[in-house]
Design an enzyme around this catalytic site. Structure first.
Site, PDB file in Angstrom:
ATOM      1  N   HIS A  11      90.843  62.178  46.230  1.00  0.00           N
ATOM      2  CA  HIS A  11      90.721  63.887  46.256  1.00  0.00           C
ATOM      3  C   HIS A  11      89.667  63.736  47.543  1.00  0.00           C
ATOM      4  CE1 HIS A  11      89.172  67.632  45.472  1.00  0.00           C
ATOM      5  NE2 HIS A  11      90.524  67.808  44.886  1.00  0.00           N
TER       6      HIS A  11
ATOM      7  N   GLN B  52      91.003  63.863  37.067  1.00  0.00           N
ATOM      8  CA  GLN B  52      92.428  63.992  36.463  1.00  0.00           C
ATOM      9  C   GLN B  52      92.365  63.108  35.142  1.00  0.00           C
ATOM     10  OE1 GLN B  52      94.864  65.949  37.320  1.00  0.00           O
ATOM     11  NE2 GLN B  52      93.597  66.884  38.973  1.00  0.00           N
TER      12      GLN B  52
ATOM     13  N   CYS C 108      93.976  68.765  48.521  1.00  0.00           N
ATOM     14  CA  CYS C 108      92.685  68.088  48.914  1.00  0.00           C
ATOM     15  C   CYS C 108      92.955  66.666  48.839  1.00  0.00           C
ATOM     16  CB  CYS C 108      91.664  68.519  47.612  1.00  0.00           C
ATOM     17  SG  CYS C 108      91.427  70.206  47.704  1.00  0.00           S
TER      18      CYS C 108
ATOM     19  N   ASP D 107      85.983  58.792  40.186  1.00  0.00           N
ATOM     20  CA  ASP D 107      86.416  59.985  39.991  1.00  0.00           C
ATOM     21  C   ASP D 107      87.416  60.491  38.941  1.00  0.00           C
ATOM     22  OD1 ASP D 107      87.616  62.508  40.127  1.00  0.00           O
ATOM     23  OD2 ASP D 107      88.046  62.631  42.256  1.00  0.00           O
TER      24      ASP D 107
ATOM     25  N   LYS E  53      89.359  70.775  33.737  1.00  0.00           N
ATOM     26  CA  LYS E  53      90.439  69.907  33.715  1.00  0.00           C
ATOM     27  C   LYS E  53      90.830  69.486  32.352  1.00  0.00           C
ATOM     28  CE  LYS E  53      90.167  69.107  38.753  1.00  0.00           C
ATOM     29  NZ  LYS E  53      91.071  70.234  39.289  1.00  0.00           N
TER      30      LYS E  53
END
Length: 403
Positions: free
Chosen positions: A118, A198, A360, A195, A221
């Site tokens: 991302h 998600q 993104c 990251d 999220k």
């Protein structure tokens, strides 16, 4: 899975408030369960002070709630509260990491970044080019999996200060073997930053098992509110990182000629912290931990498989990525002769909410040879009816665009 759907769905007020809408954009933001909304509501009604500042009863109460929320987030990751810095979201957490670590990097230092990332796990590292820091890319196969030759090439020398890698792609739903990548990076002395924006909504995360130095995630999220996220860091790494934001609450002593920040992770939390969002997020996480991961994963696998079947039944639809059980949480696709924005807009008119654009993730789309895509993503409250609303809506959009 029907019993799972019904019992979980009824805990989400939005399902009733937005009847007739198929919400297939959980990868952008999940909806909140009643319990998280209630927790913030009750806290606000009870009257709160400012955490870690007041010595009066309301201040003490705020501090206790805030500290307990931080412990809940730490537990969720198998960490301890002193590993956790509350931020505004994953993006802020990754910027904090890049700015703070980048202070000590210079000309010729390298950050290895994958094409699955991302923008939030690319741009903060690219910004360090002003210090002479170079980004080295790790490519992907046409399936959207990391290219093993590229991994070896990117992690070939000691110039690599850090590997930035996603736990789960927000476009293809693929999950790099983060544990293996962390071990590879460690072997050349590089740090690792994951990251998990998600991943955190779809998989059990154990930072000790992964072995990463840093990991970022967001409340919105993982069924919590917006405005809160966290940066996990090992105590070793956090203790070497200078504060990125300064002000109240992060400083031990201030003198005419300088200041001394707190030793622990608190020195990254300048200003009044996001107390209500922290309370809401903690409630959302506590509620989730009562649902066995195996049930969640079985539910989601069933829905993603159905999503893939539905998309395959439509002429002119191309699925991006592996298109099998290596995809988690979302599926992105293109429709022949139609711009994703037009498809997204027309689906919306049919009451089907999807994301359209580059999500993104420009470098990822470029690697796949497309400019944009349509993404359908799922959450705990998604059911088969939501997924089944997609195909007729796409066919309808195709017929409108053909006119």
């Amino acid at each position: 899975s029907m019993a799972f759907d019904a019992s979980i769905r009824r805990l989400f007020p939005f399902v009733h408030a937005k009847e007739g809408i198929a919400y297939l954009d959980s990868a952008a933001s999940t909806q909140m369960p009643e319990t998280a909304i209630d927790a913030m509501h009750h806290a606000a009604r009870a009257g709160l002070g400012n955490p870690h500042r007041g010595i009066h009863p309301l201040g003490d109460e705020a501090t206790a709630l805030y500290d307990s929320a931080k412990k809940t987030v730490a537990d969720f990751l198998n960490a301890t509260p002193d590993n956790i810095v509350f931020t505004k979201n994953t993006t802020e957490a990754l910027n904090l990491a890049a700015r703070s670590l980048g202070e000590s990097w210079s000309e010729g230092d390298v950050v290895a970044v994958t094409r699955l990332e991302h923008h939030s796990n690319i741009l903060p590292w690219q910004q360090l080019s002003t210090r002479g820091v170079e980004v080295r890319w790790i490519g992907i196969t046409p399936d959207g999996l990391l290219d093993e030759k590229d991994v070896a090439n990117a992690l070939r020398d000691e110039r690599v200060k850090l590997l930035a890698v996603t736990g789960q792609s927000n476009v293809l739903g693929v999950r790099p073997d983060v544990k293996m990548l962390v071990a590879k990076a460690k072997s050349i002395g590089a740090l690792t930053c994951v990251d998990a924006a998600q991943l955190a909504g779809h998989a059990h995360i154990d930072v000790k098992d992964i072995g990463c130095d840093l990991l970022a995630l967001s409340g919105h999220k993982t069924y919590g509110p917006t405005g809160i996220g966290a940066l996990y860091g090992t105590k070793e790494i956090l203790s070497t990182m200078p504060p990125f934001l300064t002000g109240g609450g992060m400083v031990r002593e201030v003198h005419d000629d300088g200041f001394i920040p707190f030793e622990d992770a608190t020195r990254f939390e300048a200003g009044t912290p996001p107390l209500l969002p922290a309370i809401g997020w903690a409630a959302a996480l506590q509620w989730q931990t009562a649902i066995p991961w195996s049930d969640r994963e079985a539910h989601e696998r069933e829905l993603v498989n159905l999503l893939l079947d539905e998309l395959r039944s439509i002429d002119g639809v191309t699925i991006l990525g592996p298109g099998d059980d290596r995809a988690y949480g979302c599926v992105s696709f293109t429709v022949d002769g139609a711009h994703p924005h037009d498809i997204g807009h027309l689906l919306g008119e049919s009451g089907v909410c999807v994301r359209a654009g580059h999500h993104c993730a420009g470098p990822l789309h470029a690697a796949l040879g497309v400019t944009a895509s349509v993404r359908a993503s799922i959450g705990l409250y998604t059911d088969a009816n939501d997924i089944r609303a997609l195909a007729p809506a796409i066919r309808k959009a195709q017929s409108v665009l053909r006119r």
